[in-house]
Enzyme design. Structure first.
Site, mmCIF file in Angstrom:
data_model
loop_
_atom_site.group_PDB
_atom_site.id
_atom_site.type_symbol
_atom_site.label_atom_id
_atom_site.label_comp_id
_atom_site.label_asym_id
_atom_site.label_seq_id
_atom_site.Cartn_x
_atom_site.Cartn_y
_atom_site.Cartn_z
ATOM 1 N N ASP A 1 32.510 43.316 34.212
ATOM 2 C CA ASP A 1 32.842 43.200 32.790
ATOM 3 C C ASP A 1 33.779 42.021 32.541
ATOM 4 O O ASP A 1 33.667 41.327 31.538
ATOM 5 C CB ASP A 1 33.490 44.496 32.289
ATOM 6 C CG ASP A 1 32.444 45.586 32.106
ATOM 7 O OD1 ASP A 1 31.234 45.246 32.164
ATOM 8 O OD2 ASP A 1 32.826 46.756 31.946
ATOM 9 N N CYS A 2 34.728 41.820 33.483
ATOM 10 C CA CYS A 2 35.679 40.716 33.271
ATOM 11 C C CYS A 2 35.216 39.404 33.908
ATOM 12 O O CYS A 2 35.710 38.342 33.564
ATOM 13 C CB CYS A 2 37.074 41.117 33.744
ATOM 14 S SG CYS A 2 37.105 41.960 35.310
ATOM 15 N N TYR A 3 34.296 39.464 34.872
ATOM 16 C CA TYR A 3 33.748 38.244 35.503
ATOM 17 C C TYR A 3 32.221 38.321 35.487
ATOM 18 O O TYR A 3 31.587 38.627 36.484
ATOM 19 C CB TYR A 3 34.236 38.115 36.946
ATOM 20 C CG TYR A 3 35.711 37.846 37.100
ATOM 21 C CD1 TYR A 3 36.239 36.599 36.768
ATOM 22 C CD2 TYR A 3 36.571 38.820 37.587
ATOM 23 C CE1 TYR A 3 37.596 36.346 36.906
ATOM 24 C CE2 TYR A 3 37.923 38.573 37.735
ATOM 25 C CZ TYR A 3 38.428 37.331 37.385
ATOM 26 O OH TYR A 3 39.756 37.080 37.537
#
Lengths: 137, 386
Positions: free
Chosen positions: B128-130
């Site tokens: 989700d963040c990368y």
């Protein structure tokens, strides 16, 4: 004297009777050691020429003038000296001592002692040596 | 009168420090007493330029947009470590390219130092963040954030010499060893070598400022395989590889004159590392250590043709440097160096020049290294049980 040459022909040159002209004009004996020539695609001849030094030189000049790429078959060691860090690893395998360390810990290469065994090409960690079989004339 | 490092630094600042290389100091010791030497000379510069396989670099690439948590990282086809957060990596000198075994991490490091572009490929699993799953791009030392050398084991104190008893040539990290004891190779700068001039590491420790690869660097830990239990000769020199250093320095400031990749036939890639260490002449005892000469430094000659490399004899560096040594069976054998003494001399001179020009000051170690340390082997255990 005898010298060996590699002769490279372009497709158009293959159509010309260059070798016989060489024999008649320059009085050299030509021994063809290897031939890979075909009509329409050029090729390469390895020849040994025998004759006087003058006639051999004149033969090479003639061949170059008609457009044959001539290189002399000389086995020699090429050394890219500018990259050398003087570690000395090559001297470990050089029996004739063509490669040795001088008293300032710098590598010296005495080409007159080199027998072109090629062991240094593998011993040099910077890959600065190469055995060459042909020299451009 | 003993001197302190602080006093020596004052002299450097005042332009009054006397700085000589370890070779010059050894020569001076033939004419002067240790008392005189300890008074006259303030700093002795030592150096080495040899292949040091346990070397590598930390790189932070900067973040991609949208972000990627890098896995399967390669630089010019050479694998780099993927387990350091999203965009940090460590590239080891001996990591080899998947496409060309003569090209490895050492070459990537040298190429980056030379300012060349290097191809970076990496995958990510997509989080989700990368979210990014693959990148293929180019970097160089200007585009990355940090690029610094961090070498876990350098500057070996007295490496063993090598020979080969078998009937075939052995290609090793000690060079090409000819069959039937036909040569002996050795890797050291002898009386100029850092840890042979301070054999008990009295002045070198955590935080010592050094010359590394053409710029200033630091000793940051004892090196791996740090061994203080080797038998020593009467001059305090261990007869087999002893102490080592872990070092660090900004690779962006380094020069390919002092960091050079190497390929050893049928062994693999390594990195020549240039290291220079200034040693303060604190007192007579240090003067004594620093006056060590090649005929006082002995090393063991090991047979790289046999398993476990058994010892076949001893030699001094004076003998090894002479071009031939005599083995115990009476055979005279040609010798060859593997580390560059010419380069080591250049580094020792350059470091001396930096000190005289007040660009380089000595450091007091923050902590000294272990006094009792030895090297354990890896012992096999069945099935991972006790």
């Amino acid at each position: 004297m005898k010298r060996r040459y590699a002769l490279r022909f372009s497709p158009t040159l293959v159509e010309q009777p260059i070798v016989s002209k060489l024999a008649r004009t320059y009085d050299v004996d030509i021994n063809i050691l290897n031939a890979d020539v075909a009509s329409g695609r050029g090729g390469k001849l390895i020849v040994e020429l025998s004759g006087t030094e003058e006639n051999l030189d004149a033969s090479v000049l003639y061949l170059s003038e008609v457009g044959v790429i001539v290189s002399e078959m000389v086995k020699e060691l090429l050394f890219r000296e500018e990259g050398c860090i003087h570690c000395g690893a090559c001297t470990a395998v050089c029996s004739p001592r063509a490669l040795r360390m001088n008293n300032e810990a710098k590598l010296v290469f005495d080409v007159s002692l080199c027998v072109v065994c090629g062991l240094c090409t593998q011993a040099c960690p910077l890959r600065l040596f190469e055995v060459s079989n042909e020299r451009e004339t | 009168m003993a001197k302190t490092i602080a006093q020596i630094n004052e002299k450097i600042k005042a332009g009054k420090a006397v700085v000589v290389t370890a070779e010059v100091f050894t020569n001076m010791a033939q004419e002067k007493s240790l008392v005189e030497l300890a008074q006259e000379v303030d700093v002795v510069t030592t150096a080495t330029f040899g292949p040091m396989c346990s070397s590598g670099a930390i790189i932070n690439f900067g973040h991609w947009s949208p972000g990627i948590r890098m896995e399967e990282i390669s630089l010019n086809g050479v694998s780099a470590y993927e387990g350091l957060a999203a965009v940090d990596t460590y590239i080891g000198a001996t990591s080899e390219s998947k496409f060309d075994p003569t090209y490895g991490g050492a070459n990537v490091i040298e190429d980056l130092i030379r300012g060349k572009d290097v191809r970076l490929h990496a995958r990510g699993k997509g989080t989700d963040c990368y979210p990014t799953k693959e990148i293929d791009t180019w970097i160089n030392k200007e585009t990355v954030n940090e690029f610094y050398l961090f070498n876990p084991r350098n500057a070996y104190q007295n490496y063993a010499a090598a020979t080969n008893s078998t009937n075939r040539i052995k290609y090793t990290y000690m060079g090409s060893l000819l069959p039937r004891y036909s040569n002996v190779t050795y890797s050291t700068s002898g009386e100029l070598s850092p840890l042979l001039n301070d054999p008990f590491l009295r002045t070198i420790g955590l935080g010592t400022r050094i010359f590394l690869g053409g710029t200033e660097g630091y000793v940051v830990w004892n090196g791996t395989q740090f061994n203080t239990r080797r038998e020593r000769n009467e001059f305090g020199i261990p007869k087999l590889p002893g102490a080592t250093l872990a070092v660090i320095g900004d690779a962006k400031q380094m020069s390919a004159d002092y960091i050079r990749s190497a390929y050893y036939e049928k062994y693999g890639v390594s990195l020549f590392v240039g290291i220079g260490i200034p040693i303060p002449v604190l007192d007579e005892r240090m003067a004594k250590h620093l006056s060590i000469s090649n005929d006082q430094i002995e090393t063991t000659i090991l047979d790289y043709g046999q398993e476990n490399h058994p010892a076949v004899g001893m030699a001094t560096y004076a003998q090894l440097a002479s071009g031939s040594v005599t083995l115990p069976d009476g055979k005279q054998v040609k010798t060859a160096p593997l580390s560059s003494l010419a380069k080591a001399r250049e580094i020792a001179e350059l470091l001396g020049q930096w000190i005289r020009e007040k660009r380089f000051f000595l450091t007091e170690p923050v902590q000294m290294f272990p006094k009792d340390s030895f090297v354990k082997p890896l012992v096999p255990r069945e099935g991972g049980e006790q």
